[in-house]
Scaffold this active site. Structure first.
Site, short mmCIF file in Angstrom:
data_model
loop_
_atom_site.label_atom_id
_atom_site.label_comp_id
_atom_site.label_asym_id
_atom_site.label_seq_id
_atom_site.Cartn_x
_atom_site.Cartn_y
_atom_site.Cartn_z
N GLY A 160 30.86 -114.35 -33.45
CA GLY A 160 31.00 -114.78 -32.18
C GLY A 160 32.23 -115.92 -32.27
CG LEU A 161 33.15 -116.99 -35.89
CD1 LEU A 161 33.89 -117.01 -37.24
CD2 LEU A 161 32.55 -118.65 -35.67
N GLY A 212 37.96 -115.80 -26.30
CA GLY A 212 38.94 -114.87 -25.57
C GLY A 212 38.88 -113.33 -26.10
CB VAL A 246 35.75 -108.92 -24.42
CG1 VAL A 246 34.45 -108.53 -24.06
CG2 VAL A 246 36.51 -109.45 -23.58
NE ARG A 296 42.18 -114.27 -37.85
CZ ARG A 296 42.80 -113.09 -37.71
NH1 ARG A 296 42.79 -112.50 -36.59
NH2 ARG A 296 43.27 -112.66 -38.86
CD GLU A 328 46.18 -115.97 -33.15
OE1 GLU A 328 45.64 -115.01 -33.32
OE2 GLU A 328 45.86 -117.04 -33.26
CG HIS A 387 46.24 -110.96 -30.86
ND1 HIS A 387 45.40 -110.64 -31.99
CD2 HIS A 387 46.72 -112.06 -31.20
CE1 HIS A 387 44.96 -111.86 -32.73
NE2 HIS A 387 45.72 -112.57 -32.09
CB CYS A 418 43.34 -105.59 -35.38
SG CYS A 418 43.36 -105.67 -33.68
O1 SUG Z 1 41.41 -112.91 -34.05
N1 SUG Z 1 38.35 -111.48 -34.38
C1 SUG Z 1 39.76 -111.66 -34.86
C2 SUG Z 1 40.09 -110.19 -34.43
C3 SUG Z 1 41.65 -109.95 -34.66
C4 SUG Z 1 42.17 -108.57 -34.09
N2 SUG Z 1 43.89 -108.47 -34.23
C5 SUG Z 1 44.61 -108.12 -33.61
N3 SUG Z 1 44.51 -107.84 -32.14
N4 SUG Z 1 45.70 -108.03 -34.18
C6 SUG Z 1 40.38 -112.61 -33.72
O2 SUG Z 1 40.03 -112.53 -32.56
C7 SUG Z 1 36.13 -112.45 -34.80
C8 SUG Z 1 35.46 -113.14 -35.87
C9 SUG Z 1 33.91 -113.47 -35.65
O3 SUG Z 1 33.49 -113.43 -34.35
O4 SUG Z 1 32.79 -113.21 -36.57
C10 SUG Z 1 37.63 -112.36 -34.80
O5 SUG Z 1 38.01 -113.53 -35.59
#
Ligand code: SUG
Length: 451
Positions: free
Chosen positions: A26-27, A30, A32, A144, A180, A255, A374
């Site tokens: 849940g890191l 924004g 969902v 990230r 990003e 994104h 992604c």
């Molecule tokens: O940055 N999720 C990533 C997903 C990235 C998706 N990438 C693109 N749309 N290109 C993010 O939000 C969740 C990790 C966690 O909650 O354990 C996370 O980092």
């Protein structure tokens, strides 16, 4: 460029391998899916195999497929930088009891989403005729922000040949230059080998700007996108900078690739993608050498909730030799009636090159908000550039078999939040990644800290 020159140019999709610590923490504010699945038990083995199967089926269908290694997690070095000391086990145990949110962050396998690894400009658009790379700083979130250094090393290891490849520094990791990567960048052109126009989509302006989202953060700034374009030598005539609709960000579109996807001359997008839809299309039309083919999905066909839950726009749109295109959608699109109907009635039956839909199960990644698009970084390469790659990173039957066996050997099939502090998990990941660097022949790309 001659016809032969153009046809030797291909887009290679470099998918990120799902790492051995893939988990739900849940890191991502924004996002969902990430916010709603935090705390669930994950299955890293299934996640990695789902990713590999997607790569294999696209390779089998004739698309050029590459693979990028995951990063070393838990990032114990990051915990040490934050003041945790002692043996690795001590560091993990102290982080687990004193700052569990930091432990979760340093365990994230988020490097699998290589659409955020960086921004790429193909050689046919660059003034020095080289392929240009800028790793994204991913400074919006701590988990990230830990990626770019190793990402840079991985990209430089694979795209090593200086005659063909140019690498730029990560932008300053500060909110004004929040970047990003390719998730907010779309190259539009005729065929892949023809000159392209680069659509950079940003969520806010650091200096000036009027509208911003109010509920969720905007992760890309105009200033970051402009800086990347400058690094790559792109001119005004080659670039369009468009603001993402703030209401879309507030609805969970963190994104641009969650609400739009482009390939060749086609821009598939939702009505709510851009703040100034007409202005964006007009500028693209004015700058592109080939006619733009916009494929617009209206709100009345697909609600924002359906778009975000199904990840319809986080599809891969792939070019076929006969000029048609294939849309690779996540399985979740079949679960939403309005989305599935739109795919059939509006996209496939519509007057556009999209002629086929392939459904892929990438559920382990989807629960963290990562769909098919992604998971891949697009790199348009000429034959000579493909031949200049270092390492065994272009997927073949044999590499697929090796990677599948490697996953089956090293990955767990259950990972609960409490398992992240297990020193054995750190050992397992290290052993797995050490073996992987040999398998992929990419050299020493990891810091490999052991206590
Ligand atoms: O940055 N999720 C990533 C997903 C990235 C998706 N990438 C693109 N749309 N290109 C993010 O939000 C969740 C990790 C966690 O909650 O354990 C996370 O980092």
């Amino acid at each position: 460029m001659s016809a032969a020159g153009i046809s030797s140019v291909r887009e290679v999709n470099f998918d990120g391998l799902v790492g051995p610590t893939h988990n739900y923490s849940g890191l991502a504010v924004g996002n969902v899916a990430s916010m709603s699945h935090g705390g669930l038990v994950s299955n890293p083995k299934e996640g990695a195999l789902q990713g590999l199967l997607k790569m294999k089926s696209l390779m089998d269908a004739g698309y050029a497929q590459g693979v990028l290694p995951p990063q070393q997690r838990p990032d114990i070095g990051a915990l040490r930088d934050l003041g945790f000391s002692g043996s690795n086990s001590d560091v993990l145990a102290r982080a687990a009891s004193e700052a569990p949110q930091l432990l979760r962050a340093v365990c994230s396998a988020s490097s699998m989403w290589t659409a955020n690894a960086g921004t790429i400009t193909p050689s046919m658009d660059a003034p020095d005729s080289r392929v240009h790379f800028t790793p994204a700083n991913l400074q919006s979130s701590f988990h990230r922000y830990l990626e770019p250094q190793t990402t840079g090393r991985v990209l430089q290891a694979i795209f090593r040949d200086e005659q063909h490849f140019a690498h730029h520094p990560v932008l300053p990791a500060t909110p004004a230059f929040s970047d990003e990567g390719a998730a907010n960048h779309t190259r539009l052109c005729g065929e892949h080998g023809e000159p392209g126009v680069h659509l950079f989509v940003y969520g806010r302006q650091a200096f000036g700007g009027e509208r911003e989202p109010t509920r969720f953060p905007a992760r890309q700034t105009l200033e970051a996108s402009q800086a990347v374009a400058r690094q790559h030598g792109l001119t005004q005539a080659q670039t369009v900078f468009a603001q993402q609709h703030p209401d879309a960000i507030d609805a969970g579109v963190f994104h641009n690739d969650v609400i739009a996807v482009g390939n060749g001359p086609v821009l598939l997008y939702h009505e709510m993608a851009f703040l100034d839809e007409e202005g964006t299309l007009d500028e693209l039309r004015a700058k592109m050498a080939s006619p733009l083919i916009p494929v617009r999905v209206p709100l009345e066909a697909v609600s924002m909730e359906d778009a975000v839950a199904s990840y319809l726009f986080n599809s891969q749109l792939l070019s076929n030799p006969d000029g048609t295109m294939t849309l690779v959608v996540p399985g979740e699109c079949q679960e939403r009636e309005a989305v599935w109907r739109t795919i059939q009635d509006h996209l496939l039956a519509g007057n556009n090159p999209i002629s086929e839909v392939i459904v892929k199960d990438v559920k382990q990644s989807m629960r963290n908000g990562g769909g098919p698009a992604c998971l891949r970084l697009r790199v348009v390469l000429t034959d000579a550039e493909r031949e200049a790659l270092t390492g065994r990173v272009l997927l073949t039957e044999a590499l697929y078999d090796d990677l599948t066996a490697w996953v089956n050997r090293h990955y767990r099939d259950l990972l609960a939040p409490d398992d992240l502090a297990d020193p054995q998990l750190a050992e397992e990941s290290l052993t797995a990644l050490d073996e992987l660097t040999q398998l992929l022949k990419v050299g020493p790309v990891y810091p490999f800290q052991l206590g």
